[in-house]
Design a protein around this motif. Structure first.
Motif, PDB file in Angstrom:
ATOM      1  N   ALA A  23       0.826  -1.209   0.000  1.00  0.00           N
ATOM      2  CA  ALA A  23       0.000   0.000   0.000  1.00  0.00           C
ATOM      3  C   ALA A  23       0.860   1.259   0.000  1.00  0.00           C
ATOM      4  N   THR A  24       2.040   1.187  -0.603  1.00  0.00           N
ATOM      5  CA  THR A  24       2.935   2.337  -0.648  1.00  0.00           C
ATOM      6  C   THR A  24       2.448   3.345  -1.696  1.00  0.00           C
ATOM      7  N   PRO A  25       2.940   4.583  -1.666  1.00  0.00           N
ATOM      8  CA  PRO A  25       2.518   5.570  -2.673  1.00  0.00           C
ATOM      9  C   PRO A  25       2.781   5.136  -4.112  1.00  0.00           C
ATOM     10  N   LEU A  26       3.877   4.419  -4.359  1.00  0.00           N
ATOM     11  CA  LEU A  26       4.151   3.947  -5.716  1.00  0.00           C
ATOM     12  C   LEU A  26       3.136   2.886  -6.155  1.00  0.00           C
ATOM     13  N   HIS A  27       2.711   2.050  -5.235  1.00  0.00           N
ATOM     14  CA  HIS A  27       1.722   1.031  -5.581  1.00  0.00           C
ATOM     15  C   HIS A  27       0.377   1.661  -5.920  1.00  0.00           C
ATOM     16  N   ARG A  28       0.013   2.734  -5.231  1.00  0.00           N
ATOM     17  CA  ARG A  28      -1.302   3.353  -5.425  1.00  0.00           C
ATOM     18  C   ARG A  28      -1.316   4.395  -6.529  1.00  0.00           C
ATOM     19  N   LEU A  29      -0.175   4.621  -7.162  1.00  0.00           N
ATOM     20  CA  LEU A  29      -0.083   5.626  -8.214  1.00  0.00           C
ATOM     21  C   LEU A  29      -0.834   5.166  -9.464  1.00  0.00           C
ATOM     22  N   ASP A  30      -1.400   6.126 -10.185  1.00  0.00           N
ATOM     23  CA  ASP A  30      -2.121   5.819 -11.419  1.00  0.00           C
ATOM     24  C   ASP A  30      -1.173   5.161 -12.424  1.00  0.00           C
ATOM     25  N   PRO A  31      -1.535   3.996 -12.990  1.00  0.00           N
ATOM     26  CA  PRO A  31      -0.628   3.314 -13.920  1.00  0.00           C
ATOM     27  C   PRO A  31      -0.304   4.123 -15.164  1.00  0.00           C
ATOM     28  N   ARG A  32      -1.208   5.010 -15.592  1.00  0.00           N
ATOM     29  CA  ARG A  32      -0.910   5.846 -16.758  1.00  0.00           C
ATOM     30  C   ARG A  32       0.250   6.792 -16.461  1.00  0.00           C
TER      31      ARG A  32
END
Length: 261
Positions: A23-32
């Motif tokens: 649940a880190t910020p990189l994991h929750r970042l928009d894939p686009r």
């Protein structure tokens, strides 16, 4: 996995090119946004010099820290790729003309070639680690949806079919590696590693691996057919985390820095 200061650190062995839930910020970042970031950084790395590559290495270490994935544990999973980078460095070291650094068996290794080879191998390594970080923090379904979103404005392209093909291809990479490890362990258990003939050893490993891979592909095709898979599906829905502008601005600044150095 264990929880340290509200951030999940991945303690299990990292599987190459497979998503590591967290649940880190990189994991929750928009894939686009992740796609745009990877493209910008990869293009910038091509034009950067050694100083810029070193700066990017520091940024990459920080990104791995934020994602909760251990950088050096990931590097240990790239032993074969590191051997390939070493070969690239050696080829450039003996093919580029310059001041002889060392001479072995009539082959001259130049200082310019050694530096150029190291710089090229270092860039490839950083790009590879960037792709590994992207794969480890992005679900396959999110990758498929992002590809479909980017291809939608392009006329005469079946964006849904292409996105499914890319998603299946990425999903098969860790599966093939898993099958290869299983076959290698079974081969060693039967003392197959005692076979020193390269052609025979390769056939004993490659043919069963191809058979397992094609069988897995047939199973997936049958599963999709039994579930009445169709390309006429609901479009992807994205849920941005709200931190996309921060990451995008930081990526643009880093890409500009790489261009300058």
């Amino acid at each position: 996995m264990c929880e340290i200061r509200g951030k999940t650190l991945i303690m299990a062995q990292l599987n190459l090119f497979s998503y590591q839930p967290s649940a880190t910020p990189l994991h929750r970042l928009d894939p686009r946004i992740k796609f745009i970031m990877v493209c910008l950084l990869s293009i910038s790395m091509v034009h950067s010099q050694l100083l810029g590559s070193t700066i990017y290495l520091g940024s990459l270490l920080a990104a791995f820290k934020v994602s909760g994935i251990f950088f050096f544990r990931a590097v240990r999973q790239l032993k074969g790729f590191l051997v390939l980078l070493l070969m690239i460095m050696l080829v450039q070291a003996i093919s580029i003309q310059g001041d002889p650094f060392i001479r072995i068996w009539g082959i001259s290794v130049t200082s310019q070639g050694l530096f150029s080879g190291f710089q090229t191998a270092f860039k490839f390594f950083l790009i590879m680690m960037t792709g590994l970080l992207f794969a480890s923090t992005t679900r396959l379904n999110a990758v498929k949806n992002a590809v479909q979103w980017f291809l939608r404005p392009v006329p005469w392209l079946p964006e849904q079919r292409i996105s499914v093909m890319i998603g299946l291809a990425l999903g098969f990479i860790p599966l093939i590696l898993k099958h290869a490890r299983q076959l290698s362990d079974a081969h060693k258990a039967r003392l197959g590693n005692k076979n020193k003939h390269p052609v025979s050893y390769t056939l004993q490993m490659v043919l069963p691996l191809l058979k397992k891979t094609f069988r897995s592909a047939d199973d997936i095709a049958s599963a999709m057919s039994s579930r009445c898979y169709s390309e006429d599906r609901t479009g992807p829905v994205f849920q941005p985390s709200g931190k996309e502008p921060v990451f995008l601005c930081a990526t643009l600044a880093l890409a500009l820095l790489l261009f300058l150095f």
